[in-house]
Structure formats: structure tokens, C-alpha cells
Design a protein around this motif. Structure first.
Motif, mmCIF file in Angstrom:
data_model
loop_
_atom_site.group_PDB
_atom_site.id
_atom_site.type_symbol
_atom_site.label_atom_id
_atom_site.label_comp_id
_atom_site.label_asym_id
_atom_site.label_seq_id
_atom_site.Cartn_x
_atom_site.Cartn_y
_atom_site.Cartn_z
ATOM 1 N N UNK A 55 0.829 -1.209 0.000
ATOM 2 C CA UNK A 55 0.000 0.000 0.000
ATOM 3 C C UNK A 55 0.865 1.262 0.000
ATOM 4 N N UNK A 56 1.868 1.279 0.846
ATOM 5 C CA UNK A 56 2.713 2.473 0.977
ATOM 6 C C UNK A 56 3.407 2.810 -0.339
ATOM 7 N N UNK A 57 3.878 1.795 -1.030
ATOM 8 C CA UNK A 57 4.568 2.037 -2.294
ATOM 9 C C UNK A 57 3.620 2.575 -3.357
ATOM 10 N N UNK A 58 2.367 2.170 -3.279
ATOM 11 C CA UNK A 58 1.396 2.579 -4.293
ATOM 12 C C UNK A 58 0.765 3.933 -3.991
ATOM 13 N N UNK A 59 0.432 4.181 -2.708
ATOM 14 C CA UNK A 59 -0.345 5.371 -2.352
ATOM 15 C C UNK A 59 0.319 6.276 -1.327
ATOM 16 N N UNK A 60 1.495 5.914 -0.864
ATOM 17 C CA UNK A 60 2.198 6.684 0.168
ATOM 18 C C UNK A 60 1.396 6.757 1.470
ATOM 19 N N UNK A 61 0.439 5.868 1.608
ATOM 20 C CA UNK A 61 -0.275 5.706 2.867
ATOM 21 C C UNK A 61 -0.832 4.287 2.889
ATOM 22 N N UNK A 62 -1.612 3.959 3.898
ATOM 23 C CA UNK A 62 -2.156 2.609 4.003
ATOM 24 C C UNK A 62 -3.506 2.650 4.696
ATOM 25 N N UNK A 63 -4.235 1.564 4.594
ATOM 26 C CA UNK A 63 -5.563 1.536 5.200
ATOM 27 C C UNK A 63 -5.484 1.585 6.723
ATOM 28 N N UNK A 64 -4.361 1.146 7.304
ATOM 29 C CA UNK A 64 -4.265 1.194 8.765
ATOM 30 C C UNK A 64 -4.117 2.629 9.254
ATOM 31 N N UNK A 65 -3.386 3.440 8.528
ATOM 32 C CA UNK A 65 -3.230 4.851 8.899
ATOM 33 C C UNK A 65 -4.548 5.591 8.710
ATOM 34 N N UNK A 66 -5.222 5.338 7.599
ATOM 35 C CA UNK A 66 -6.508 5.983 7.345
ATOM 36 C C UNK A 66 -7.531 5.567 8.389
ATOM 37 N N UNK A 67 -7.564 4.276 8.718
ATOM 38 C CA UNK A 67 -8.481 3.804 9.745
ATOM 39 C C UNK A 67 -8.188 4.412 11.100
ATOM 40 N N UNK A 68 -6.913 4.551 11.416
ATOM 41 C CA UNK A 68 -6.500 5.176 12.675
ATOM 42 C C UNK A 68 -7.009 6.621 12.747
ATOM 43 N N UNK A 69 -6.854 7.351 11.649
ATOM 44 C CA UNK A 69 -7.312 8.745 11.626
ATOM 45 C C UNK A 69 -8.831 8.834 11.753
#
Length: 275
Positions: A172-186
Motif C-alpha cells: 500500500x505504501x509504495x502505491x499510495x504513500x499511505x495505508x488503510x491502517x493509517x486511514x483507519x486510525x485517523x
């Protein structure tokens, strides 16, 4: 791995995403609960939203809570109790706030089934609060529908990541520079979920770090482990499908939960009976 973002990085990410705001009904309900409002007032708040009322009643009667034959909102609120009520309403609100594209078809149904299993096991083993286990399982992967809505091509990233769970976040990080875990955390923090749930969302793919108390409290680690065990049991005992990745993580999971092989077998039988 420490996944916490700086304030600058958080602001940049929030600008690129559209996170659903805390629903007004949930904010009002929590305010009423904080002043220990009675059941009649809570029922009045929920009752103004017919769709929410129906969903709460349906959930209370579902296998997740096993009430069975409740036929009024007042009965459902009395049966659920304050803690469960907050989890149920928050879960319903989350599903409504994040409608799914067709490609994620069964996402909420699977999350809810896993949540029901986790809550049942939490009640049986008394290691974490059942309402928190239930809510964590619903929020655990909520970053996935957010990213799918914002970036339609994310589904391709998701497919690659699901095929290689050990590298899920890296892909995820390589593709979008973020991940679903970070988005979910926010999102969890935006909705004012307890910090132990937010932390569990952030690190729920880091099974090898479940013992690292610098990153995770014991309750957060147990939530992560319990949810993954619930997912494993749903897949193998209810769907009768293989869980090829379980062999790589089972020691982390079972050690964190401190359960014996007999307790595992007992849980497996209970989950199979739920199907």
C-alpha cells in the motif's frame, strides 16, 4: 514499526482524503450517555432516525447479541446496555457513512460476522471488553472503503496486498504513500474512539510486534489477536475454507491471548455452531 504520523503529514493526508465526519446522532447520544441520561431519552435520540432505529433493533436480535425476539427500540436499548449500545450505534453509523462500491460487496457482512465471533469469545474469556472487541472488528479495515472511494485504482493495490499479507502495508505504501491502517486510525480518532482501539487499528497487521509494549498496550494487542483469531475461525469453521497464512502468525496470536489448545478447540466448536 512506528506508524504514527507527524502533525504535518497528518494534515497533508487529511487534505487528500474525505473522511466522514462524526454523525450528529452519535455525538448527541454520547453526550446524553455522559450525563447518564435515562433509557427514554436515549430511545428518543435514536428514534428520530428510523433507519438507525431499525438497524439497532435488527442488530440486537442478530446472532452477535442473540436477543432473539425483541420487538421495540426500548427493549433493545434495555437489553444492550450502555456500552453495547454505543458500539452498535457507532458500527451502524460507520456502515452508513462508508457505502461500498460493488467490488467490496461482502465487506461489511464479513466484518460483522468477525465482530460477532470476537465479541462472543471476549465475553467467554473475559480478556477484553466484548463491546470493544465488536467495535474494533468493524473499524479494523475501515480504511479500505475510504481509499477505494477516493482512489478507484486502489482496488488493484488491494488485490496485490491481499495476496501477500506479510507485505500488505508495504505494498500500500509504495502505491499510495499511505495505508488503510493509517486511514483507519485517523478515522477512529476523528470519531473519538478509545485510544486503545485506534492504536490496535494502526498496528493490526504487525503480528510480530504484539509483544512490544512500547507500541501497544496489552489490551490493544489482545484486540488485534482476538480479531485475527475470529477471522481465522470464521474462514475455517463457518466457510470451511483454508487460511494459508495462519501458520505464519498463529504462535503470535495464541501466545498474546494466552489460550490453551483446549480453549482453542472449544472456541472452534462454538464458532462452528454459530454458522
Amino acid at each position: 514499526m512506528n506508524r504514527l504520523l507527524s502533525e504535518t503529514d497528518t494534515a497533508k493526508l487529511l487534505k487528500s482524503l474525505t473522511l466522514p465526519a462524526l454523525p450528529a446522532v452519535l455525538s448527541e447520544l454520547r453526550a446524553a450517555q455522559s450525563r447518564e441520561a435515562g433509557g427514554a431519552e436515549l430511545a428518543k435520540i435514536i428514534g428520530r432516525d428510523l433507519g438507525l432505529s431499525a438497524a439497532v433493533l435488527k442488530t440486537a436480535n442478530s446472532p452477535s447479541f442473540a436477543a432473539g425476539k425483541l420487538d421495540s427500540l426500548n427493549d433493545a436499548l434495555h437489553f444492550l446496555g450502555t456500552a453495547n449500545l454505543d458500539s452498535v450505534v457507532t458500527g451502524v453509523a460507520l456502515k452508513r457513512a462508508l457505502p461500498l462500491p460493488p467490488i467490496l460487496g461482502m465487506f461489511w457482512e464479513e466484518s460483522t460476522r468477525i465482530a460477532a465471533i470476537a465479541a462472543m469469545l471476549a465475553q467467554r474469556w473475559r480478556m477484553v471488553r466484548p463491546d470493544q472487541a465488536y467495535l474494533f472488528c468493524l473499524f479494523r479495515d475501515c480504511g479500505i472503503p475510504v481509499l477505494t472511494q477516493r482512489f478507484p485504482s486502489y482496488v488493484n493495490t488491494l488485490a496485490r496486498a491481499m495476496a501477500n499479507p506479510a507485505r500488505f502495508i508495504e505494498i500500500e505504501q509504495k502505491s499510495r504513500a499511505t495505508s488503510h491502517v493509517v486511514v483507519g486510525y485517523l478515522l477512529a480518532r476523528t470519531w473519538f474512539l478509545p485510544e486503545l482501539l485506534a492504536q490496535a487499528i494502526l498496528y493490526h497487521h504487525d503480528f510480530e510486534q504484539l509483544y512490544d509494549e512500547r507500541l501497544l498496550s496489552l489490551d490493544s494487542a489482545r484486540l488485534i489477536a482476538l480479531a485475527r483469531l475470529a477471522e481465522h475461525l470464521m474462514q475455517t469453521r463457518q466457510r470451511h475454507e483454508a487460511d494459508p497464512h495462519w501458520v505464519d502468525i498463529q504462535d503470535y496470536i495464541l501466545t498474546t491471548l494466552s489460550i490453551s489448545s483446549e480453549a482453542y478447540d472449544d472456541a472452534a466448536e462454538l464458532v462452528e455452531a454459530m454458522s
